[in-house]
Design a protein around this motif. Sequence first.
Motif, PDB file in Angstrom:
ATOM      1  N   GLN A   1       0.815  -1.220   0.000  1.00 17.62           N
ATOM      2  CA  GLN A   1       0.000   0.000   0.000  1.00 17.62           C
ATOM      3  C   GLN A   1       0.845   1.265   0.000  1.00 17.62           C
TER       4      GLN A   1
ATOM      5  N   ASP B   1      -0.133  11.593   3.690  1.00 19.19           N
ATOM      6  CA  ASP B   1      -0.992  11.608   2.509  1.00 19.19           C
ATOM      7  C   ASP B   1      -0.754  10.339   1.697  1.00 19.19           C
ATOM      8  N   GLU B   2      -1.730   9.434   1.706  1.00 23.63           N
ATOM      9  CA  GLU B   2      -1.551   8.129   1.066  1.00 23.63           C
ATOM     10  C   GLU B   2      -1.643   8.182  -0.454  1.00 23.63           C
ATOM     11  N   SER B   3      -1.988   9.337  -1.010  1.00 21.97           N
ATOM     12  CA  SER B   3      -1.968   9.478  -2.474  1.00 21.97           C
ATOM     13  C   SER B   3      -0.544   9.682  -2.985  1.00 21.97           C
TER      14      SER B   3
ATOM     15  N   ARG C   1       3.352   8.477  -3.212  1.00 19.72           N
ATOM     16  CA  ARG C   1       4.135   7.250  -3.107  1.00 19.72           C
ATOM     17  C   ARG C   1       5.595   7.445  -3.499  1.00 19.72           C
TER      18      ARG C   1
ATOM     19  N   GLU D   1       6.279  13.291   0.947  1.00 19.03           N
ATOM     20  CA  GLU D   1       5.261  13.030   1.961  1.00 19.03           C
ATOM     21  C   GLU D   1       5.711  13.516   3.337  1.00 19.03           C
TER      22      GLU D   1
ATOM     23  N   ASN E   1       4.064  10.570 -10.196  1.00 19.22           N
ATOM     24  CA  ASN E   1       3.535  10.833  -8.864  1.00 19.22           C
ATOM     25  C   ASN E   1       4.455  11.767  -8.087  1.00 19.22           C
TER      26      ASN E   1
ATOM     27  N   TYR F   1       3.425  15.279  -8.947  1.00 24.14           N
ATOM     28  CA  TYR F   1       2.182  15.540  -8.217  1.00 24.14           C
ATOM     29  C   TYR F   1       2.487  15.845  -6.753  1.00 24.14           C
TER      30      TYR F   1
ATOM     31  N   LYS G   1       2.014  19.417  -4.656  1.00 25.56           N
ATOM     32  CA  LYS G   1       1.182  19.424  -3.457  1.00 25.56           C
ATOM     33  C   LYS G   1       1.959  20.005  -2.278  1.00 25.56           C
TER      34      LYS G   1
END
Length: 344
Positions: free
Chosen positions: A67, A180-182, A184, A188, A228, A231, A235
């Motif tokens: 995950q 934030d699990e979005s 990867r 983070e 990602n 992204y 963020k």
Amino acid sequence: MIKVSVIMPVYNSEQYLKKSIESVITQSLKDIELLLVDDGSTDSSGEICDYYAKQDKRIRVFHQKNQGQCAGRNNMIENCVGEYIAFIDNDDVFLDNVLESNYEIAKSTNADIVKFGFRVEEQEKNFTEVRDRKSNSMLTITKMNKGKCYHSVEESGYFSSVWNGLYKRAFIVENNLRFDESIRFGFEDCIFNIECYNKADYQVINPTIGYLYYMRYLHSTFKKFDENKIYAMLKMVKKEYELFKLLDLPNWPNRAMKRFLELLVMISKKNCYLATDEKINLIVNLNKREEFRVNYDEFKQNNAFRDRIVIWLLGKKQYKTLITISKLYTSFIDVKRTLKNRRD
């Protein structure tokens, strides 16, 4: 009473995992727990975790489908019971006595967060570089001086990682602070720390080095490219921009340019698989974001020659040329670092 819960996400790290685990369980502070979350490893990492759990009752192992690191950390925040929380990556090590010494600081000051210094050992194919990141002195941050201390705190490495600190569990839970699990592929920790800095009432920056971070070319996701990561960076910049406004910090245009240059370097690396048109669209669309919508002409005269070239090319909308020059620049820096390492 468990004083510190140490959270370690684990994924395919059989080569380094034992050393990381032992750096925790041999700490002088004994009232700890180590939570190992095996994130769907396909090598022997899961078995190594289980072996150590049988040897030391302070270790708990959680096996889950893959995950990502953020989900693993969040799951362990829900399961840990320590007064403070510490984080460690599965291929790094805590230095001796780091948990005890920083726990004592946390208790004596009732700090929400205690941050300490760290040593980076960057290992690439052709060179190794070691550098320290720390504060010059002990710093205390309260609600009243967050803005005044911000830049000194940033220089200490506060925002870049979570494994260089202790976080009061009650503070994390009460403020519903999670990863934030979005995300990867990087940033983070920075996003999490920006939120922590905003929420904390009392924080301490300890200049002592307490963590050894191995930046390995082949093992770390830091050197790998994924969309990602773009992204995540955007963020993070938005969160940083919001904190600048909240603390009424000056010079956001300079910070925006710094972040743009970092993004430009990211998409100019050899490992970036985006097509030139995709890179140009990314640059063009940045101007639609409030945090990048600044007048770069304001500091044409004050910035370094490299930055002035970037600003001029942006103004002329010479995006393709900008990308080409950036590629040449990043290649030059890589070669320069390799040659320097060979001389040393």
